[in-house]
Design a protein around this motif. Structure first.
Motif, PDB file in Angstrom:
ATOM      1  N   ALA A 281      41.672  27.461 -22.090  1.00  0.00           N
ATOM      2  CA  ALA A 281      40.571  27.009 -21.239  1.00  0.00           C
ATOM      3  C   ALA A 281      40.119  25.596 -21.616  1.00  0.00           C
ATOM      4  O   ALA A 281      39.713  24.809 -20.747  1.00  0.00           O
ATOM      5  CB  ALA A 281      39.397  27.979 -21.338  1.00  0.00           C
ATOM      6  N   GLU A 282      40.195  25.272 -22.912  1.00  0.00           N
ATOM      7  CA  GLU A 282      39.853  23.911 -23.346  1.00  0.00           C
ATOM      8  C   GLU A 282      40.817  22.882 -22.751  1.00  0.00           C
ATOM      9  O   GLU A 282      40.442  21.746 -22.455  1.00  0.00           O
ATOM     10  CB  GLU A 282      39.898  23.828 -24.872  1.00  0.00           C
ATOM     11  N   CYS A 284      42.645  23.185 -19.778  1.00  0.00           N
ATOM     12  CA  CYS A 284      42.687  23.029 -18.321  1.00  0.00           C
ATOM     13  C   CYS A 284      41.554  23.723 -17.579  1.00  0.00           C
ATOM     14  O   CYS A 284      41.561  23.737 -16.339  1.00  0.00           O
ATOM     15  CB  CYS A 284      44.029  23.539 -17.794  1.00  0.00           C
ATOM     16  N   GLY A 285      40.629  24.340 -18.294  1.00  0.00           N
ATOM     17  CA  GLY A 285      39.515  24.997 -17.624  1.00  0.00           C
ATOM     18  C   GLY A 285      39.783  26.430 -17.229  1.00  0.00           C
ATOM     19  O   GLY A 285      38.898  27.104 -16.680  1.00  0.00           O
ATOM     20  N   SER A 286      40.976  26.936 -17.496  1.00  0.00           N
ATOM     21  CA  SER A 286      41.328  28.319 -17.177  1.00  0.00           C
ATOM     22  C   SER A 286      41.858  29.016 -18.418  1.00  0.00           C
ATOM     23  O   SER A 286      42.769  28.507 -19.079  1.00  0.00           O
ATOM     24  CB  SER A 286      42.390  28.378 -16.070  1.00  0.00           C
ATOM     25  N   ARG A 287      41.319  30.182 -18.751  1.00  0.00           N
ATOM     26  CA  ARG A 287      41.785  30.924 -19.918  1.00  0.00           C
ATOM     27  C   ARG A 287      43.234  31.375 -19.752  1.00  0.00           C
ATOM     28  O   ARG A 287      43.928  31.629 -20.734  1.00  0.00           O
ATOM     29  CB  ARG A 287      40.881  32.134 -20.189  1.00  0.00           C
TER      30      ARG A 287
END
Length: 385
Positions: A281-282, A284-287
């Motif tokens: 997530a860090e 690209c914003g997705s887990r």
């Protein structure tokens, strides 16, 4: 007679000759005898016939061989001699309505609609859609033999699947798997593409392999177009893929611990898996890594501050991961529950064509990153990020 290529390369189809089936099967056997394995075996409609393709991986050479043939409504099954083709031949039969005669376990795989036939290889009308409940399950008879049924609804995020275990005490005598409870028509939607939404569909094929499937899809497009990927993008792709791999492996170890009732490692790994997902997530914003891999490169970059933050957190997570694993494998009670479970001989693993973690757990040295490297796996890029 064959097409030779490397991982990530494209090969003009008209350069691969269409072999008579007898020549095709002889060439396939010869390749396998020369330490090859079947990486893919699939068909495509060719008028009233079906065109068969066999992709053989020669791991220690880092090469791929492509064989091509055509068959009619019936053709001799190769599964009795080449067990690696077992599921492949069943899927071809399901998709195209052709019959591999002599197949030892001839059943549907995913209960798909036939592509070129109104009826599938089992004589079922493909409209309406056949359902997995039509499947006849194998049963073991005998005193004290019992059946354990699992699914198709599961507590996790995996796709629906129904599993029937024939057991005598804790000994599993037979397991039969029925898939195909959920069809989203992804292959049909991809036809004629790539479309604007193709990459999003590939990311959603399996929730735990977003980066893997998106990366494979992009490799296909880039190989066909001759697109060159910037080195920095290749490194970021590899980082995203390894974070996904770590999350999955840690989650699986936790699941194994939970299966034998060893709750400390099960709980630790559940939390640590979340830590690895948070690193994605860090990036690209997705887990789950959605949006990270895009044709031609990546959707997100990193700066030095983020790099140092990720490295620092990885050091802490490595200690936590090793601690949870050592706690599990240093526990005699946990090891006693695992001892002798799921053992597969190296020879059987080779015959079945096992790959990935399953192959390595059996003692086979098979790893695409080692044998068929592409992108950042081809060499060290320590100087880039």
């Amino acid at each position: 007679m064959t097409g030779t290529l490397k991982n990530g390369m494209a090969l003009p189809l008209n350069t691969v000759p269409i072999l008579e089936y007898e020549v095709f099967q002889d060439a396939l056997k010869k390749d396998l005898a020369a330490q090859g394995r079947v990486a893919a075996y699939f068909g495509r409609a060719a008028g009233e016939e079906v065109e068969l393709f066999a992709l053989i991986a020669h791991d220690w050479k880092g090469e791929l061989q492509l064989l091509r043939s055509r068959v009619g409504k019936r053709f001799p099954s190769l599964t009795p001699e080449i067990p690696q083709l077992h599921l492949f031949e069943r899927e071809v039969a399901e998709q195209f309505g052709v019959v591999p005669q002599g197949h030892p376990w001839f059943k549907p795989v995913r209960f798909q609609r036939g592509y070129i036939a109104g009826r599938d290889a089992w004589g079922r009308d493909t409209n309406p859609h056949p359902v997995p409940g039509d499947m006849d399950f194998y049963r073991v008879e005998g005193e004290e033999v019992h059946e354990v049924a699992v699914g198709p609804v599961h507590a996790g995020v995996i796709e629906p699947g129904h599993f029937r275990f024939q057991c005598h005490g804790e000994r599993v005598l037979h397991l039969e798997i029925s898939l195909g409870f959920q069809h989203r028509g992804v292959e049909t939607l991809l036809t004629g593409g790539p479309h604007a939404g193709s990459i999003q569909m590939m990311e959603a094929v399996a929730g735990d392999t977003t980066v893997g499937h998106a990366g494979a899809f992009c490799r296909v497009l880039e190989g066909l177009s001759g697109c060159k990927i910037p080195v920095r993008a290749e490194v970021l792709r590899a980082v995203a893929l390894e974070l996904e791999r770590l999350a999955n492996h840690v989650g699986d170890i936790g699941a194994l611990a939970g299966d034998v009732g060893f709750l400390p490692t099960a709980s630790f790994c559940g939390r640590i898996r979340g830590d690895f997902l948070n690193l994605s997530a860090e990036l690209c914003g997705s887990r789950f890594g959605r949006g990270m891999i895009r044709p031609g490169g990546v959707g997100f970059d990193v700066d030095e501050t983020l790099v140092q933050s990720l490295l620092k957190r990885l050091e802490s997570m490595e200690r936590d991961t090793r601690g949870a694993i050592e706690l599990f494998f240093d526990s005699p009670s946990a090891l006693a529950r695992l001892e002798g479970t799921g053992k597969v001989r190296v020879e059987d693993a080779e015959q079945l064509g096992l790959v990935g973690m399953a192959a390595r757990a059996c003692g086979l040295v098979i790893d695409t990153r080692l044998h068929h490297p592409c992108g950042a796996y081809r060499q060290s890029f320590d100087h880039v990020v």
